[in-house]
Enzyme design. Sequence first.
Site, mmCIF file in Angstrom:
data_model
loop_
_atom_site.group_PDB
_atom_site.id
_atom_site.type_symbol
_atom_site.label_atom_id
_atom_site.label_comp_id
_atom_site.label_asym_id
_atom_site.label_seq_id
_atom_site.Cartn_x
_atom_site.Cartn_y
_atom_site.Cartn_z
ATOM 1 N N HIS A 46 -8.647 1.150 15.275
ATOM 2 C CA HIS A 46 -7.960 0.266 14.328
ATOM 3 C C HIS A 46 -7.103 1.064 13.357
ATOM 4 O O HIS A 46 -5.990 0.644 13.002
ATOM 5 C CB HIS A 46 -9.006 -0.560 13.561
ATOM 6 N N GLU A 49 -3.909 1.986 14.964
ATOM 7 C CA GLU A 49 -3.023 0.809 14.977
ATOM 8 C C GLU A 49 -2.232 0.725 13.678
ATOM 9 O O GLU A 49 -1.024 0.469 13.672
ATOM 10 C CB GLU A 49 -3.858 -0.455 15.179
ATOM 11 N N HIS A 50 -2.893 0.942 12.557
ATOM 12 C CA HIS A 50 -2.201 0.933 11.263
ATOM 13 C C HIS A 50 -1.191 2.074 11.158
ATOM 14 O O HIS A 50 -0.064 1.884 10.686
ATOM 15 C CB HIS A 50 -3.218 1.065 10.123
ATOM 16 N N GLU A 126 -9.373 -3.617 3.298
ATOM 17 C CA GLU A 126 -9.586 -4.587 4.374
ATOM 18 C C GLU A 126 -11.083 -4.746 4.659
ATOM 19 O O GLU A 126 -11.569 -5.869 4.868
ATOM 20 C CB GLU A 126 -8.836 -4.137 5.627
#
Length: 409
Positions: A46, A49-50, A126
């Site tokens: 993840h 991905e950022h 997040e």
Amino acid sequence: MIKKITCNNGLRIISEDISHVRSVAVGIWVQAGSRYELPQENGLTHFIEHMLFKGTATRSAKQIAEEFDRIGGNINAFTSKENTCYYAKVLDHHAKHAVEILADMFFNSLFDPNEIEKERLVVLEEINMVEDTPDDIVHEYLWREMYENNPLGSPILGTEETLNSFTKEMILSYMERHYTPDNVVISVAGNIQEGFLEYIESLFGQYKSVKKPVKSLETPAIKPIYTENFRETEQAHICIAYPGLSINADNIYSLVVLNNILGGSMSSRLFQEIREDKGLAYSIYSYHSSYEDTGVVVVYGGTSSNQLNELKTSIFDSIENVMNKGFTETEILNSKEQLKGNLLLSLESTNARMSRNGKNELLYGKHRTLDEVSETIDEVTLESVVDLAKEIFSHKPAISIIMPKKVDL
């Protein structure tokens, strides 16, 4: 008609030309998800991905955003347990420019240490956001406990501890192992203009694997755990999980029908019996998550703490009725028609078509027409759904509860 190009390096390009629209959706699908991470890498998929949005050798993060705004397009990404997708939707005459930016991000991201530090803070927020949302975090607690010591139970976002350990070297090592041509599918849907697929092949069809693709799965069994967590929240939240089916199971569509009748729609048993008849919950539903080698069926409900015991009992009563009394032919027929309608309506956008085709190629390696899928749904029988319900709900479930105070259960 869906077409497939396999490049010399093993990367696959899947396309569906829809000539009556003016848009094109492009997605880069990578078979890299959180369940492929090592324990110390939890959350790294993840985080990568950022980071692909944080700047390349020729574009800053702001420039990437501005270029898509300038052409009226959208760009985004997501990470799941088993794959990652970077996707964009633009007008057809901007498609080449969009895919060039995606390729730049995919191959030339800098992973600047300063940007890594800043994005670390963003992802931490997040994580905190999910922690502050009890109807989300109750699912995370469920997965963590029922799949204990298996990557499938680890949070996609990672933890504060793992997040703080990520470095550029870790990112590059992970991508060398997982972002290999054999693990990548590029899906395109929309008004595909002449030469566009060849352009994609020129950008993505030449890069080579530094290492062989890594794909090692340990199939976990659901542990019938019971966990309670107390938080500052107005409602109590409960998740109840049973073993499900893998994506390639022969009777997967029987499970789809079963879930839809149990808690997948407003006419479902759980919605009607618990919300409409008893008024015990605003939110009550079920879902099934299917993976390459396993699956899970989950029921969720939220209510006030003084009604939690009644809600829990009512859920188990509904499941008991499903096991002992089965379903009616009308329920099966209505569910199948609803599923076919939802399938057709969900594919009216180029994004949806791109997503469906990309996942089908990545997960199944084949593509079925809507008629073929509809026929398979029609083949589901009352007996197959009843038998599957008895099989699934005969297992002892895993239960996760979040509540504002101690209540007697």
